[in-house]
Design an enzyme around this catalytic site. Structure first.
Site, PDB file in Angstrom:
ATOM      1  N   ASP A  62       0.888  -1.088   0.072  1.00 54.43           N
ATOM      2  CA  ASP A  62      -0.011   0.140   0.113  1.00 54.43           C
ATOM      3  C   ASP A  62       0.824   1.256  -0.013  1.00 54.43           C
ATOM      4  OD1 ASP A  62      -2.323   1.459   0.257  1.00 54.43           O
ATOM      5  OD2 ASP A  62      -1.879   2.031   2.405  1.00 54.43           O
ATOM      6  N   THR A  95      -3.230   5.314  -3.958  1.00 57.58           N
ATOM      7  CA  THR A  95      -2.257   6.163  -3.436  1.00 57.58           C
ATOM      8  C   THR A  95      -1.036   5.854  -4.239  1.00 57.58           C
ATOM      9  OG1 THR A  95      -1.903   4.270  -1.926  1.00 57.58           O
ATOM     10  CG2 THR A  95      -3.284   6.039  -1.036  1.00 57.58           C
ATOM     11  N   THR A  96      -0.496   4.543  -4.682  1.00 57.27           N
ATOM     12  CA  THR A  96       0.311   4.437  -5.590  1.00 57.27           C
ATOM     13  C   THR A  96       0.275   5.024  -6.778  1.00 57.27           C
ATOM     14  OG1 THR A  96       0.781   2.387  -4.352  1.00 57.27           O
ATOM     15  CG2 THR A  96       2.122   2.497  -6.347  1.00 57.27           C
ATOM     16  N   ASP A 388      -9.280  -0.139   2.207  1.00 51.74           N
ATOM     17  CA  ASP A 388      -9.417   0.277   0.935  1.00 51.74           C
ATOM     18  C   ASP A 388     -10.637   0.179   0.260  1.00 51.74           C
ATOM     19  OD1 ASP A 388      -6.767   1.307   1.925  1.00 51.74           O
ATOM     20  OD2 ASP A 388      -5.719   0.158   0.412  1.00 51.74           O
TER      21      ASP A 388
END
Length: 531
Positions: A62, A95-96, A388
């Site tokens: 994550d 997020t990545t 998530d």
């Protein structure tokens, strides 16, 4: 008249100007992107994060968790860490992607600056590219919220896509259904506090399940009821440990040991009065955030009440929400206290542990997801992954539009930007073409991380989109381009739009920097106590 060199800043302060400042920003931001890009996509790799103590260890892919855990000194890198955190708070996933896209935009900008194109020209080109990319994304978005069967199918596909890049990918069918069932129970409220996640060591990830009651990882006191029907519940945050004299830190003067016994007896009487006041509320269950010592526990047992101690603050807050009660600290006005209610409280076994299940609670949508796993690290990563998915699904319920995943949306936006760049005169068109290249890097890294030939796949994907087949993306199970509409690889429109806007704004902010001024470190006075 001669000018002597002088320093504008305090001793120890530092300044980087012009090219040096810009280069420092680019290097820091690009390094952050390179750190997390190997975790992108369904075949992304994991990172082990080890703390100062050997016991502190996480295994995760994550992006937000990785970036939160590392200490960073570079100011531009901190901006990327912040946008990753905002993406996590705002949407829960991506997020990545947002970090890697911002990194690629800056990598392209670094080359353009090297070709003597002014940063403001690049910013202007990037802004126009962002606008046209957002419009292309909006035009491709699909809304099935009017059809309940189609919408549930969309939610399941989004959950599968989100979980396919996590540790739960082997069990994504099970967890997709768990997440969608839990979110649909919320009936559009989006209140994730009503969904409790409990982690229990033992079994395997496939043994996890959704319990329609509310589970609390606590036990009732000794000799108290283990099952209560039509429960009336008083939820409190009050000290229940005054049956002992707190000798430490206090000074008590007595003539004999008998006086100490009298003091203890007085304390017990105070506690007895407090318990009697609690019993007068007519509740059959008492849940306290703080400890309940032996004497009041015995009094509750004599009164036939179930008493649960040390339900931590988060647990008490959630219980008050779910049971429809309120948290109280004083007990003088029983008629003004709102008690929580539920149909049944009983003990259940999960693995080797006993927990309390609250069934038929006031907040009907409340439920508990019980996670099972072999190690604590697996359970922690499973919880992050499921959280998530839950966040993305609650966002999708509010903003029901969806777009296609697997690099399809990025290629669609890149195509729209390239078409506009070809029609735009001047240097801005170079910046816009650079923006399109940065967007195409995301499917490139997805293919690279899966061990496939990214150049071949991205070239094929570009050709499909150029010929009008806008539902084509990457099929990473078979290593080829495929119709992602048929495969069910869909993502939340809100997520994709947030990734695009956040990455564009962050790269623009870093591009505008031409000076970095560092404050002088604070001087510590010498410690003279031991001299």
């Amino acid at each position: 008249m001669s000018y002597q060199p002088f320093s504008l800043y305090k001793a120890g302060a530092d300044e980087e100007k012009a090219e040096h400042a810009r280069l420092s920003s680019f290097v820091g931001a690009i390094a952050i992107g390179d750190l997390v890009k190997s975790t992108l996509g369904p075949k992304g790799m994991d990172k082990i994060l080890q703390g100062n103590e050997r016991k502190e260890m996480q295994v995760t892919n994550d992006g937000a968790t990785i970036l939160k855990a590392i200490g960073i000194d570079n100011p531009a890198a901190k901006i990327l860490v912040d946008i990753s955190k905002v993406q996590d708070d705002e949407v829960g996933d991506g997020t990545t992607s947002v970090t890697v896209l911002a990194c690629e935009l800056l990598r392209e900008a670094e080359e353009l600056v090297g070709q003597k194109i002014h940063p403001q020209t690049i910013v202007s080109g990037y802004r126009k590219a962002t606008d046209v990319a957002r419009k292309a994304l909006e035009e491709s978005a699909i809304d099935n919220s009017k059809n309940q069967v189609e919408f549930r199918n969309d939610l399941l596909n989004i959950a599968r896509t989100t979980l396919s890049s996590k540790i739960l990918t082997q069990h994504k069918e099970l967890y997709s259904n768990l997440a969608v069932d839990a979110v649909l129970r919320l009936k559009g409220s989006g209140n994730l506090d009503a969904i409790q996640i409990i982690k229990k060591l033992g079994g395997s990830l496939a043994d996890s399940y959704l319990d329609e009651g509310f589970l609390l990882d606590k036990k009732p006191g000794l000799n108290q009821p283990r099952r209560v029907e039509n429960a009336k519940i008083l939820i409190a945050n009050t000290p229940m440990d005054t049956d002992k004299i707190k000798v430490f830190g206090s000074r008590v003067k007595v003539d004999s040991v008998a006086k100490v016994a009298e003091l203890e007896l007085a304390e017990k009487e105070k506690m007895k009065e407090k318990v009697e006041k609690i019993v007068k509320h007519g509740a059959t269950v008492f849940i306290n955030r703080q400890l309940i010592y032996n004497y009041p526990e015995q009094l509750f047992a004599d009164a036939g009440m179930m008493a649960i101690e040390h339900a931590d603050f988060e647990g008490v807050e959630r219980l008050a929400l779910v049971l429809g009660g309120e948290i109280v600290s004083t007990f003088d006005c029983p008629d003004k206290v709102k008690l929580g209610r539920c149909d049944l409280i009983e003990e259940v076994m999960i693995g080797e542990d006993k927990l309390l299940r609250f069934s038929g609670v006031a907040l009907g949508e409340a439920c508990t997801i019980v996670l099972r796993g072999a190690t604590q690290q697996i359970l922690d990563e499973a919880e992050r992954s499921l959280h998530d998915a839950l966040c993305v699904l609650t966002r999708t319920v509010r903003e029901p539009r969806i777009v296609y995943g697997g690099g399809c949306s990025e290629m669609l936006m890149a195509n729209a930007v390239s078409i506009l760049a070809a029609q735009t005169p001047g240097k801005e068109s170079i910046a816009m073409e650079a923006f399109a290249r940065a967007l195409r890097k995301l499917p490139t890294y997805i293919a690279d991380n899966a061990g496939y030939d990214s150049s071949e796949l991205v070239a094929q994907l570009r050709a499909y989109h150029s010929s009008g087949q806008h539902s084509y993306g990457l099929n990473m199970d078979e290593g080829r381009c495929d119709d992602v509409k048929q495969l069910g690889i869909t993502e939340s429109f809100h997520l994709k739009r947030q990734v695009l806007m956040s990455a564009s704004e962050a790269s623009e902010m870093i591009l505008r920097v031409d000076d970095i001024i560092k404050a002088a470190p604070r001087r510590r006075a010498a410690d003279m106590r031991h001299h």
